[in-house]
Design an enzyme around this catalytic site. Sequence first.
Site, short mmCIF file in Angstrom:
data_model
loop_
_atom_site.label_atom_id
_atom_site.label_comp_id
_atom_site.label_asym_id
_atom_site.label_seq_id
_atom_site.Cartn_x
_atom_site.Cartn_y
_atom_site.Cartn_z
N GLU A 92 2.95 0.10 0.11
CA GLU A 92 3.60 -0.95 -0.69
C GLU A 92 3.74 -0.57 -2.15
OE1 GLU A 92 -0.76 -1.76 -1.29
OE2 GLU A 92 0.51 -1.00 0.34
N CYS A 127 -5.27 1.16 3.67
CA CYS A 127 -6.36 1.38 2.71
C CYS A 127 -7.71 1.01 3.35
CB CYS A 127 -6.08 0.61 1.42
SG CYS A 127 -7.14 1.12 0.03
N HIS A 169 -1.24 3.70 -0.25
CA HIS A 169 -0.64 2.38 -0.36
C HIS A 169 0.88 2.47 -0.18
CE1 HIS A 169 -4.09 -0.02 -1.76
NE2 HIS A 169 -4.50 1.12 -2.29
#
Length: 214
Positions: free
Chosen positions: A194, A82, A192
């Site tokens: 995650e 990011c 992202h």
Amino acid sequence: MKIAIVDYGMGNLHSVTKALEFVAQADAEIILTADPAVVASADKVVFPGQGAMPDCLRELEASGLKQAVLDAAASKPFLGICVGAQLLFEHSEEGDMDCLGVFKGQVIKFKPENMHDEQGQKLKVPHMGWNETFIVQDHPLWAGIADKERFYFVHSYHFAPTEPHDTIIETGYPNRFAVAIAKDNIFAIQCHPEKSHTAGLQLLRNFVHWDGKQ
């Protein structure tokens, strides 16, 4: 093996840490750290970021971690996520500021007045939610991830790399643009992982086992 997550106060650190711990299991020790010496001694480094670019760079410099990040990017398997990925470019339109200069190019703002979907509806900025990704070049970190796999995005600015061969993955909103770039031991991604479920975890798992070579 030790993997350091750089904590300069500007990332989704809990989610990144938990996701890496989940995929690493007993293969690596995941260390969330604000200590430049720990970053320097780690085998691999993850550089996240979230929020406004000027705030992120200010906190990175104030923390004393800037040089440790640059040294890690020059020497060991390195993953930018990011705003951490955006900071690796030469310049950003957000704050009209110089960044770390690891990749040639800049980070530019979406221009919503020129952005419409296939039905002619104006697209919103920030670009937020799930979107397809398109493989431009094969890379070890994308192993096991299919073309057109969906990842989760939240961003108002995007990569504009100068070197075409740095682009690994693109998405469209509505036009195609780079969302993952790589060279040598560095991989940087706008979305992202995650927060991207199975595909994102696969990318992080690939990083845990990556030797830093393309």
